[in-house]
Design a protein around this motif. Structure first.
Motif, PDB file in Angstrom:
ATOM      1  N   LEU A  64       3.402  -3.674  -8.520  1.00 22.54           N
ATOM      2  CA  LEU A  64       2.425  -3.002  -7.666  1.00 22.54           C
ATOM      3  C   LEU A  64       1.008  -3.223  -8.184  1.00 22.54           C
ATOM      4  O   LEU A  64       0.808  -3.660  -9.323  1.00 22.54           O
ATOM      5  CB  LEU A  64       2.756  -1.505  -7.588  1.00 22.54           C
ATOM      6  CG  LEU A  64       4.077  -1.185  -6.884  1.00 22.54           C
ATOM      7  CD1 LEU A  64       4.385   0.307  -6.964  1.00 22.54           C
ATOM      8  CD2 LEU A  64       4.055  -1.635  -5.425  1.00 22.54           C
ATOM      9  N   PRO A  65      -0.024  -2.926  -7.370  1.00 24.96           N
ATOM     10  CA  PRO A  65      -1.421  -3.210  -7.761  1.00 24.96           C
ATOM     11  C   PRO A  65      -1.849  -2.470  -9.024  1.00 24.96           C
ATOM     12  O   PRO A  65      -1.219  -1.501  -9.458  1.00 24.96           O
ATOM     13  CB  PRO A  65      -2.217  -2.734  -6.542  1.00 24.96           C
ATOM     14  CG  PRO A  65      -1.262  -2.791  -5.406  1.00 24.96           C
ATOM     15  CD  PRO A  65       0.079  -2.453  -5.986  1.00 24.96           C
ATOM     16  N   ARG A  66      -2.956  -2.912  -9.573  1.00 24.68           N
ATOM     17  CA  ARG A  66      -3.454  -2.363 -10.837  1.00 24.68           C
ATOM     18  C   ARG A  66      -3.825  -0.888 -10.710  1.00 24.68           C
ATOM     19  O   ARG A  66      -3.649  -0.117 -11.651  1.00 24.68           O
ATOM     20  CB  ARG A  66      -4.661  -3.171 -11.318  1.00 24.68           C
ATOM     21  CG  ARG A  66      -5.199  -2.711 -12.668  1.00 24.68           C
ATOM     22  CD  ARG A  66      -6.205  -3.681 -13.218  1.00 24.68           C
ATOM     23  NE  ARG A  66      -6.808  -3.188 -14.435  1.00 24.68           N
ATOM     24  CZ  ARG A  66      -6.238  -3.240 -15.634  1.00 24.68           C
ATOM     25  NH1 ARG A  66      -5.045  -3.766 -15.771  1.00 24.68           N
ATOM     26  NH2 ARG A  66      -6.863  -2.783 -16.707  1.00 24.68           N
ATOM     27  N   ARG A  67      -4.345  -0.477  -9.546  1.00 25.28           N
ATOM     28  CA  ARG A  67      -4.682   0.933  -9.378  1.00 25.28           C
ATOM     29  C   ARG A  67      -3.447   1.811  -9.541  1.00 25.28           C
ATOM     30  O   ARG A  67      -3.500   2.879 -10.148  1.00 25.28           O
ATOM     31  CB  ARG A  67      -5.315   1.173  -8.002  1.00 25.28           C
ATOM     32  CG  ARG A  67      -5.722   2.630  -7.776  1.00 25.28           C
ATOM     33  CD  ARG A  67      -6.443   2.826  -6.459  1.00 25.28           C
ATOM     34  NE  ARG A  67      -5.554   2.629  -5.318  1.00 25.28           N
ATOM     35  CZ  ARG A  67      -5.948   2.794  -4.048  1.00 25.28           C
ATOM     36  NH1 ARG A  67      -7.203   3.094  -3.783  1.00 25.28           N
ATOM     37  NH2 ARG A  67      -5.099   2.601  -3.062  1.00 25.28           N
ATOM     38  N   GLU A  77       0.807  -1.219   0.000  1.00 26.04           N
ATOM     39  CA  GLU A  77       0.000   0.000   0.000  1.00 26.04           C
ATOM     40  C   GLU A  77       0.845   1.277   0.000  1.00 26.04           C
ATOM     41  O   GLU A  77       0.709   2.092  -0.906  1.00 26.04           O
ATOM     42  CB  GLU A  77      -0.979  -0.013   1.173  1.00 26.04           C
ATOM     43  CG  GLU A  77      -2.155  -0.954   0.944  1.00 26.04           C
ATOM     44  CD  GLU A  77      -3.261  -0.746   1.958  1.00 26.04           C
ATOM     45  OE1 GLU A  77      -2.996  -0.079   2.972  1.00 26.04           O
ATOM     46  OE2 GLU A  77      -4.371  -1.237   1.724  1.00 26.04           O
ATOM     47  N   PRO A  78       1.736   1.501   0.984  1.00 27.52           N
ATOM     48  CA  PRO A  78       2.520   2.744   0.935  1.00 27.52           C
ATOM     49  C   PRO A  78       3.338   2.874  -0.337  1.00 27.52           C
ATOM     50  O   PRO A  78       3.478   3.969  -0.885  1.00 27.52           O
ATOM     51  CB  PRO A  78       3.418   2.637   2.176  1.00 27.52           C
ATOM     52  CG  PRO A  78       2.693   1.727   3.091  1.00 27.52           C
ATOM     53  CD  PRO A  78       2.023   0.727   2.192  1.00 27.52           C
ATOM     54  N   ALA A  79       3.904   1.759  -0.824  1.00 24.63           N
ATOM     55  CA  ALA A  79       4.682   1.807  -2.063  1.00 24.63           C
ATOM     56  C   ALA A  79       3.810   2.285  -3.218  1.00 24.63           C
ATOM     57  O   ALA A  79       4.228   3.119  -4.029  1.00 24.63           O
ATOM     58  CB  ALA A  79       5.272   0.427  -2.365  1.00 24.63           C
ATOM     59  N   GLY A  80       2.588   1.755  -3.286  1.00 24.95           N
ATOM     60  CA  GLY A  80       1.667   2.176  -4.338  1.00 24.95           C
ATOM     61  C   GLY A  80       1.276   3.629  -4.204  1.00 24.95           C
ATOM     62  O   GLY A  80       1.182   4.345  -5.202  1.00 24.95           O
ATOM     63  N   TRP A  81       1.055   4.096  -2.975  1.00 22.19           N
ATOM     64  CA  TRP A  81       0.682   5.503  -2.755  1.00 22.19           C
ATOM     65  C   TRP A  81       1.763   6.430  -3.299  1.00 22.19           C
ATOM     66  O   TRP A  81       1.463   7.430  -3.951  1.00 22.19           O
ATOM     67  CB  TRP A  81       0.498   5.790  -1.271  1.00 22.19           C
ATOM     68  CG  TRP A  81      -0.527   4.954  -0.590  1.00 22.19           C
ATOM     69  CD1 TRP A  81      -1.488   4.175  -1.182  1.00 22.19           C
ATOM     70  CD2 TRP A  81      -0.704   4.790   0.824  1.00 22.19           C
ATOM     71  NE1 TRP A  81      -2.242   3.540  -0.231  1.00 22.19           N
ATOM     72  CE2 TRP A  81      -1.793   3.895   1.005  1.00 22.19           C
ATOM     73  CE3 TRP A  81      -0.057   5.306   1.944  1.00 22.19           C
ATOM     74  CZ2 TRP A  81      -2.223   3.518   2.273  1.00 22.19           C
ATOM     75  CZ3 TRP A  81      -0.488   4.927   3.210  1.00 22.19           C
ATOM     76  CH2 TRP A  81      -1.561   4.041   3.371  1.00 22.19           C
TER      77      TRP A  81
END
Length: 345
Positions: free
Chosen positions: A211-214, A166-170
């Motif tokens: 990282l996630p698709r979003r 999560e933080p990495a994606g943010w």
């Protein structure tokens, strides 16, 4: 055509007059500066007061996803604000430089310590993008580039060790969104593109693979906008998926309180169980579900596979190692208030 890049401030340089676009109308419902804060800014006459109101402006910006109203209010107040000399130096402190210093401190804290929710990281970079378009700061400010590299370093460590996606994606989302907003400005300086935009874009694409698709959708937006020569406009908004989930969470709430226990299983569950179900269905804060909306004709959604990402990484041109700021930016001068703030801390 009226220039959105006005020459009322000399923070970016002579390229202001080169970029022309129709002025944007700020929607009435977009929130601006609170009246009390606006009065305090206009009345600030000392270094302490200017620093205090600048910090409150940044704090207010972290609560918003759309900063057009806030920038519009700042533009109205800016010509009437007073400057003062800083204690112990001969440097003149203005509202613009005070905001820069407050932003530099906030960016440094994010890069070094993290801990800021996704909505606030996105809000901060959206605010930075609006300030760039309004000529308060330059996209290649040393503090901005240092924060971007710090966030991407943290994202790499988090994604490598699978600590938390999560933080990495943010961090990747916020940096990609910022470049998608200000890349149009940076494209006017080829050296800045070579030293800053290209290396950062390649680094974002490389990080997005795991990282996630979003998160991938933010990087795709950056790549696609550049491919289409920055057509359309980009803004943050709560995604439609959130409101769909919100509707489902409301049905759970309705079933618990209004349902017939004989025909509705939710009516038989304790409230704590229903509350857990609602939190699972829908994020607690609408701003946490913020997404980048691209207003453009014939807009296409992100492809279903990641082939576009692999193709970009295979075909990307050779670029220098990403640096903490562009050498071509006047904002990286040793006399820049933004630079002085970072170096002194």
């Amino acid at each position: 055509m009226a220039s959105r890049l006005s020459c009322r401030r000399s923070t970016i340089g002579p390229r202001h007059s080169l970029l022309l676009r129709a002025p944007e109308e700020v929607p009435v419902e977009v929130r601006g500066l609170p009246e009390e804060l606006a009065r305090r800014i206009a009345a600030a006459a000392s270094e302490t007061e200017l620093r205090d109101v600048a910090a409150k402006v940044v704090a207010e910006a972290l609560l918003l996803l759309d900063h057009r109203g806030l920038i519009k209010d700042l533009d109205k107040i800016w010509p009437t604000t007073r400057a003062c000399k800083q204690l112990g130096t001969s440097e003149v402190l203005t509202l613009t430089s005070a905001i820069k210093m407050s932003l530099a401190s906030t960016l440094r804290d994010i890069a070094q310590f993290g801990g800021m929710p996704r909505r606030k990281v996105l809000a901060l970079f959206n605010f930075l993008a609006e300030l760039c378009w309004a000529n308060y700061i330059c996209p290649s400010e040393h503090a901005i580039q240092k924060a971007v590299h710090g966030l991407l370093d943290a994202a790499f460590v988090l994604s490598e060790h699978a600590c938390s996606a999560e933080p990495a994606g943010w961090y990747v989302e916020s940096c990609a969104y910022f470049l998608a907003r200000v890349g149009e400005i940076m494209m006017l300086n080829p050296l800045e593109v070579f030293n800053v935009l290209d290396p950062l874009t390649a680094r974002l694409a490389s990080l997005a693979r795991r990282l996630p698709r979003r998160t991938k959708s933010f990087v795709w937006l950056l790549l696609r906008r550049r491919e289409l020569m920055w057509r359309g406009t980009v803004q943050l908004a709560v995604s439609s998926a959130y409101w769909q989930a919100y509707s489902g969470a409301r049905l759970v709430l309705t079933g618990h309180f209004k349902g017939d226990p004989k025909s509705c299983s939710l009516a038989e569950l304790p409230w704590c169980a229903c509350a857990s179900i609602m939190r699972f269905i829908c994020e607690g804060n609408a701003l946490d579900a913020a997404d980048a909306l691209w207003s453009i004709e014939n807009h296409a959604d992100i492809p279903s596979t990641d082939d576009w990402l692999s193709e970009f990484l295979e075909k990307r041109p050779a670029t220098p190692k990403a640096r903490e700021g562009s050498e071509c930016s006047e904002a990286n001068s040793p006399t820049s208030p933004f630079q002085i703030q970072i170096e002194s801390e």
